[in-house]
Design a protein around this motif. Structure first.
Motif, PDB file in Angstrom:
ATOM      1  N   GLU A  33      16.512  -5.803   2.525  1.00  0.00           N
ATOM      2  CA  GLU A  33      15.339  -4.677   2.165  1.00  0.00           C
ATOM      3  C   GLU A  33      16.042  -3.252   2.572  1.00  0.00           C
ATOM      4  O   GLU A  33      15.741  -2.457   1.566  1.00  0.00           O
ATOM      5  CB  GLU A  33      14.100  -4.987   3.280  1.00  0.00           C
ATOM      6  CG  GLU A  33      13.131  -4.074   3.091  1.00  0.00           C
ATOM      7  CD  GLU A  33      12.665  -4.113   1.441  1.00  0.00           C
ATOM      8  OE1 GLU A  33      12.243  -2.846   1.101  1.00  0.00           O
ATOM      9  OE2 GLU A  33      12.557  -5.160   0.850  1.00  0.00           O
ATOM     10  N   ARG A  34      16.799  -3.154   3.644  1.00  0.00           N
ATOM     11  CA  ARG A  34      17.760  -2.007   4.243  1.00  0.00           C
ATOM     12  C   ARG A  34      18.415  -1.667   2.749  1.00  0.00           C
ATOM     13  O   ARG A  34      18.648  -0.191   2.556  1.00  0.00           O
ATOM     14  CB  ARG A  34      18.385  -2.309   5.320  1.00  0.00           C
ATOM     15  CG  ARG A  34      19.092  -0.888   5.559  1.00  0.00           C
ATOM     16  CD  ARG A  34      19.673  -1.210   7.182  1.00  0.00           C
ATOM     17  NE  ARG A  34      20.388  -0.051   7.663  1.00  0.00           N
ATOM     18  CZ  ARG A  34      21.659   0.307   7.321  1.00  0.00           C
ATOM     19  NH1 ARG A  34      22.652  -0.835   6.634  1.00  0.00           N
ATOM     20  NH2 ARG A  34      22.490   1.284   7.853  1.00  0.00           N
ATOM     21  N   ARG A  35      19.263  -2.472   2.405  1.00  0.00           N
ATOM     22  CA  ARG A  35      20.275  -2.126   1.329  1.00  0.00           C
ATOM     23  C   ARG A  35      19.543  -1.599   0.088  1.00  0.00           C
ATOM     24  O   ARG A  35      20.022  -0.843  -0.763  1.00  0.00           O
ATOM     25  CB  ARG A  35      21.155  -3.407   1.055  1.00  0.00           C
ATOM     26  CG  ARG A  35      22.184  -3.616   1.781  1.00  0.00           C
ATOM     27  CD  ARG A  35      23.116  -4.782   1.655  1.00  0.00           C
ATOM     28  NE  ARG A  35      23.491  -4.899   0.616  1.00  0.00           N
ATOM     29  CZ  ARG A  35      24.623  -4.280   0.377  1.00  0.00           C
ATOM     30  NH1 ARG A  35      25.389  -3.400   1.081  1.00  0.00           N
ATOM     31  NH2 ARG A  35      25.390  -4.273  -0.820  1.00  0.00           N
ATOM     32  N   ARG A  36      18.180  -2.463  -0.177  1.00  0.00           N
ATOM     33  CA  ARG A  36      17.524  -2.094  -1.530  1.00  0.00           C
ATOM     34  C   ARG A  36      16.874  -0.615  -1.345  1.00  0.00           C
ATOM     35  O   ARG A  36      16.878   0.190  -2.210  1.00  0.00           O
ATOM     36  CB  ARG A  36      16.156  -3.158  -1.566  1.00  0.00           C
ATOM     37  CG  ARG A  36      16.785  -4.515  -1.996  1.00  0.00           C
ATOM     38  CD  ARG A  36      15.864  -5.534  -2.335  1.00  0.00           C
ATOM     39  NE  ARG A  36      16.058  -6.674  -3.059  1.00  0.00           N
ATOM     40  CZ  ARG A  36      15.569  -7.673  -2.977  1.00  0.00           C
ATOM     41  NH1 ARG A  36      14.366  -7.719  -2.675  1.00  0.00           N
ATOM     42  NH2 ARG A  36      15.722  -8.652  -3.958  1.00  0.00           N
ATOM     43  N   ARG A  78      17.416 -16.340   8.157  1.00  0.00           N
ATOM     44  CA  ARG A  78      16.594 -15.740   6.989  1.00  0.00           C
ATOM     45  C   ARG A  78      15.878 -14.531   7.389  1.00  0.00           C
ATOM     46  O   ARG A  78      15.715 -13.566   6.497  1.00  0.00           O
ATOM     47  CB  ARG A  78      15.248 -16.748   6.486  1.00  0.00           C
ATOM     48  CG  ARG A  78      14.388 -16.190   5.462  1.00  0.00           C
ATOM     49  CD  ARG A  78      15.382 -16.019   3.926  1.00  0.00           C
ATOM     50  NE  ARG A  78      16.148 -17.426   3.557  1.00  0.00           N
ATOM     51  CZ  ARG A  78      15.642 -18.231   2.763  1.00  0.00           C
ATOM     52  NH1 ARG A  78      14.240 -18.160   2.760  1.00  0.00           N
ATOM     53  NH2 ARG A  78      16.305 -19.348   2.578  1.00  0.00           N
ATOM     54  N   LEU A  79      15.133 -14.230   8.448  1.00  0.00           N
ATOM     55  CA  LEU A  79      14.683 -13.105   8.778  1.00  0.00           C
ATOM     56  C   LEU A  79      15.856 -11.907   8.934  1.00  0.00           C
ATOM     57  O   LEU A  79      15.137 -10.884   8.448  1.00  0.00           O
ATOM     58  CB  LEU A  79      14.018 -13.073  10.138  1.00  0.00           C
ATOM     59  CG  LEU A  79      13.253 -11.945  10.782  1.00  0.00           C
ATOM     60  CD1 LEU A  79      12.139 -11.698   9.837  1.00  0.00           C
ATOM     61  CD2 LEU A  79      12.812 -12.311  12.093  1.00  0.00           C
ATOM     62  N   VAL A  80      16.755 -12.125   9.648  1.00  0.00           N
ATOM     63  CA  VAL A  80      17.661 -11.034   9.510  1.00  0.00           C
ATOM     64  C   VAL A  80      18.137 -10.643   8.137  1.00  0.00           C
ATOM     65  O   VAL A  80      18.540  -9.448   7.804  1.00  0.00           O
ATOM     66  CB  VAL A  80      19.006 -11.560  10.528  1.00  0.00           C
ATOM     67  CG1 VAL A  80      20.033 -10.320  10.350  1.00  0.00           C
ATOM     68  CG2 VAL A  80      18.629 -11.591  12.116  1.00  0.00           C
ATOM     69  N   SER A  81      18.472 -11.789   7.426  1.00  0.00           N
ATOM     70  CA  SER A  81      19.116 -11.590   6.058  1.00  0.00           C
ATOM     71  C   SER A  81      17.911 -10.816   5.168  1.00  0.00           C
ATOM     72  O   SER A  81      18.315  -9.866   4.597  1.00  0.00           O
ATOM     73  CB  SER A  81      19.158 -12.916   5.586  1.00  0.00           C
ATOM     74  OG  SER A  81      19.793 -12.768   4.124  1.00  0.00           O
TER      75      SER A  81
END
Length: 293
Positions: free
Chosen positions: A113-116, A105-108
């Motif tokens: 967030e990066r993609r957003r 979950r943390l990596v996901s």
């Protein structure tokens, strides 16, 4: 009935050979090369030819019954490998679609967030260009935004957002909850639409299966390093095929909603023949399907 079962058995055998046996035999051949050469003589063609010749002579000296038995064992082992890789293809699909579960979950969340941030930046640039009537800049920024996702990202992977975007877009446009709509919509669409959807999904499944064979080559790479190169090639080609397939599949799902939404609402008697479909109708259809859940 005899003809039916005979034809069914023929099709199953063809599918077994093409999807499981042939890739397994190829992997077994690479494993044989690994056993013959090892890491220290990985590219020694002369040693390979000598070792294979020795093996063939030893095999030819065995009784016919032993040769048949060895062939049967080889086919059984290859079938087992094929079934194992087929099971792994489900994990490959989950990896591609960003369904990683709680342990990751943390990596996901960080990837989402990066993609957003990238998507929001491109979307803001497109909005600014639209307000300033800068047509070329608008199209460039919109294309950059849409290349990331057709809606604000919610998955850590591009493939996952292709399907998630369909859910977001049909909900925004029609008030449709795709999760509850889809089983009912499947009963309304015609046979040709179902065939197209099944075919697109089959291509994606086949791409995931193709990529999953890379795991077997990685295992062999522990004994023969060139197998790692093969693993990278197998995974990459499967991944590219998967990207193309999931984009087609997502487009077909959204198109099925676009084309059949009115027919679905009329089957529920929530839309008159002369009435056009709008988001209020879509919300009513969703309420019926979800049943207050």
């Amino acid at each position: 009935m005899t003809s039916f079962f005979g034809e069914l058995g023929k099709k199953l055998a063809e599918k077994w050979i093409s999807l499981l046996l042939l890739p397994s035999l190829l992997l077994a051949a690479v494993a044989g090369v690994a056993a013959a050469l090892g890491q220290s003589s990985a590219l020694d063609a002369r040693l390979l030819a000598t070792t294979v010749d020795t093996w063939l002579r030893a095999l030819g000296a065995l009784p016919v019954a032993s040769q048949v038995l060895l062939l049967g064992v080889l086919l059984l082992v290859c079938s087992g490998i094929g079934l194992t890789v087929r099971a792994l293809s489900g994990l490959t699909q989950r990896l591609w679609l960003g369904a990683w579960g709680r342990p990751a979950r943390l990596v996901s969340d960080r990837l989402v967030e990066r993609r957003r941030r990238r998507w929001d930046s491109a979307d803001a640039a497109a909005w600014t260009a639209d307000q300033e009537a800068a047509v070329e800049q608008f199209h460039s920024s919109a294309a950059r935004r849409n290349a990331i996702s057709l809606s604000r990202p919610s998955r850590p992977t591009w493939m996952g957002d292709q399907l998630a975007a369909v859910e977001a877009r049909v909900h925004h446009q029609y008030g449709a909850d795709l999760e509850s709509w889809w089983p009912r919509l499947w009963l309304v669409v015609d046979d040709s639409t179902r065939s197209e959807l099944r075919a697109a999904r089959s291509v994606f499944d086949a791409a995931a299966l193709h990529a999953s064979w890379a795991v077997g080559y990685l295992v062999v790479a522990a004994f023969w390093w060139p197998s790692a190169v093969i693993a990278v090639g197998v995974w990459t080609t499967g991944w590219f095929r998967g990207r193309a397939a999931v984009q087609t599949y997502a487009t077909l799902i959204e198109s099925a909603v676009d084309v059949n939404k009115s027919a679905l609402a009329r089957r529920l008697e929530l839309l008159a023949d002369e009435e056009s479909f709008g988001s209020p109708v879509g919300h009513r259809v969703t309420d019926v399907f979800r049943k207050a859940t």
